[in-house]
Design a protein around this motif. Structure first.
Motif, mmCIF file in Angstrom:
data_model
loop_
_atom_site.group_PDB
_atom_site.id
_atom_site.type_symbol
_atom_site.label_atom_id
_atom_site.label_comp_id
_atom_site.label_asym_id
_atom_site.label_seq_id
_atom_site.Cartn_x
_atom_site.Cartn_y
_atom_site.Cartn_z
ATOM 1 N N CYS A 1 0.861 -1.188 0.000
ATOM 2 C CA CYS A 1 0.000 0.000 0.000
ATOM 3 C C CYS A 1 0.891 1.230 0.000
ATOM 4 C CB CYS A 1 -0.956 0.002 1.192
ATOM 5 S SG CYS A 1 -0.177 0.327 2.785
ATOM 6 N N SER A 2 0.280 2.377 -0.246
ATOM 7 C CA SER A 2 0.989 3.657 -0.214
ATOM 8 C C SER A 2 0.217 4.597 0.690
ATOM 9 C CB SER A 2 1.084 4.256 -1.614
ATOM 10 O OG SER A 2 1.839 3.413 -2.455
ATOM 11 N N ALA B 1 2.388 11.950 6.699
ATOM 12 C CA ALA B 1 1.692 12.215 7.958
ATOM 13 C C ALA B 1 0.914 10.995 8.451
ATOM 14 C CB ALA B 1 0.752 13.404 7.792
ATOM 15 N N GLU B 2 0.555 10.090 7.548
ATOM 16 C CA GLU B 2 -0.243 8.920 7.925
ATOM 17 C C GLU B 2 0.612 7.717 8.324
ATOM 18 O OE1 GLU B 2 -3.827 9.703 4.708
ATOM 19 O OE2 GLU B 2 -1.917 8.849 4.056
ATOM 20 N N LEU B 3 1.898 7.765 8.075
ATOM 21 C CA LEU B 3 2.765 6.598 8.245
ATOM 22 C C LEU B 3 2.686 5.990 9.649
ATOM 23 C CD1 LEU B 3 4.867 4.654 7.121
ATOM 24 C CD2 LEU B 3 6.633 6.315 7.746
ATOM 25 N N ALA B 4 2.791 6.792 10.675
ATOM 26 C CA ALA B 4 2.772 6.268 12.056
ATOM 27 C C ALA B 4 1.449 5.564 12.343
ATOM 28 C CB ALA B 4 3.014 7.396 13.052
ATOM 29 N N LEU B 5 0.344 6.138 11.909
ATOM 30 C CA LEU B 5 -0.959 5.508 12.152
ATOM 31 C C LEU B 5 -1.134 4.235 11.329
ATOM 32 C CD1 LEU B 5 -3.319 8.612 12.422
ATOM 33 C CD2 LEU B 5 -2.751 6.975 14.218
ATOM 34 N N VAL B 6 -0.621 4.223 10.106
ATOM 35 C CA VAL B 6 -0.693 3.008 9.280
ATOM 36 C C VAL B 6 0.083 1.880 9.965
ATOM 37 C CG1 VAL B 6 0.032 1.959 7.100
ATOM 38 C CG2 VAL B 6 -1.106 4.188 7.084
ATOM 39 N N PHE C 1 10.480 5.522 0.701
ATOM 40 C CA PHE C 1 10.013 6.907 0.661
ATOM 41 C C PHE C 1 10.086 7.429 -0.773
ATOM 42 C CE2 PHE C 1 11.124 6.165 5.029
ATOM 43 C CZ PHE C 1 10.114 6.817 5.727
ATOM 44 N N THR C 2 9.002 8.061 -1.200
ATOM 45 C CA THR C 2 8.928 8.648 -2.536
ATOM 46 C C THR C 2 8.640 10.134 -2.390
ATOM 47 O OG1 THR C 2 6.540 8.289 -2.749
ATOM 48 C CG2 THR C 2 7.986 6.474 -3.432
ATOM 49 N N VAL D 1 4.938 7.311 1.127
ATOM 50 C CA VAL D 1 5.682 6.105 1.470
ATOM 51 C C VAL D 1 4.992 4.890 0.857
ATOM 52 C CG1 VAL D 1 6.624 4.746 3.374
ATOM 53 C CG2 VAL D 1 6.248 7.186 3.694
ATOM 54 N N ASP D 2 5.780 4.046 0.177
ATOM 55 C CA ASP D 2 5.277 2.767 -0.326
ATOM 56 C C ASP D 2 5.684 1.697 0.692
ATOM 57 O OD1 ASP D 2 4.347 3.975 -2.632
ATOM 58 O OD2 ASP D 2 6.160 3.528 -3.780
ATOM 59 N N LEU D 3 4.717 0.894 1.124
ATOM 60 C CA LEU D 3 4.962 -0.118 2.156
ATOM 61 C C LEU D 3 4.732 -1.521 1.621
ATOM 62 C CD1 LEU D 3 2.983 1.612 5.045
ATOM 63 C CD2 LEU D 3 5.455 1.516 4.804
#
Length: 193
Positions: A132-133, A137-142, A158-159, A163-165
């Motif tokens: 997922c991408s 700002a959403e990374l910590a919650l994801v 990181f793009t 962020v692509d995970l």
């Protein structure tokens, strides 16, 4: 459901004057299994018999005991306890009384079985690879939502846009995670296989 061990464990018993010590530990590779066996084997003992199982790979060794009376019963105990990613070593100091082939199989398999029964176990979860991408700002919650679903973040890239995970999540948790991520991002974050 397969299980592995939370950590090292041991079991000691004496059978007809022979002393048996069983050691068991979690492993992640054949090299781990061999290192565990090498580290805990006692060269002064009569026999150092062992078995390990890692997914579809397995090995067993009788160390001079009659064929099939030590390694195979240890492996059978690992499988009977629904264990995977586990190595078991049973060390025997001969006490002067012959146990016979049946007695040997019961002693080695029984020692391994008792050791594994008393060990703290961790359920092995089969996970599905997902991606997922998300925005920075959403990374910590994801990551928090993935952890709540017993998932793993295997890779972050990181793009310019976020962020692509690369994720690994249990099949039963995919729908729950997708709902959480959609609520978090107003439907922008989507899981893909």
């Amino acid at each position: 459901m397969p299980f592995t061990l939370a950590g090292f464990c041991e079991h000691r018993e004496e059978i007809r004057k022979s002393r048996f010590i069983t050691f068991a530990a979690p492993i992640t590779s054949p090299a781990d299994a061999q290192a565990f066996i090498d580290q805990h084997s006692d060269l002064n003992a009569s026999h150092n018999c062992w078995a390990w199982k890692l997914g579809d790979q397995y090995r067993s060794y009788d160390d001079g005991e009659p064929g099939g009376t030590a390694g195979r019963p240890i492996l059978a105990a690992i499988e009977a306890q629904a264990c995977d990613q586990v190595a078991v070593l049973v060390i025997r100091w001969y006490g002067g009384i012959q146990l016979g082939t049946g007695g040997l199989a019961r002693a080695y398999g029984g020692g391994a079985n008792k050791c594994l029964q008393n060990a703290e176990k961790i359920e092995l979860i089969s996970r599905v690879a997902l991606r997922c991408s998300c925005g920075f700002a959403e990374l910590a919650l994801v990551k928090l939502r993935v952890a709540e679903c017993a998932g793993l973040v295997n890779e972050e890239r990181f793009t310019a846009n976020g962020v692509d995970l690369q994720l690994a999540v249990g099949e039963a948790q995919i729908e729950t995670l997708q709902t959480h991520l959609a609520d978090l991002s107003r439907g922008r974050i989507l899981l893909a296989r």
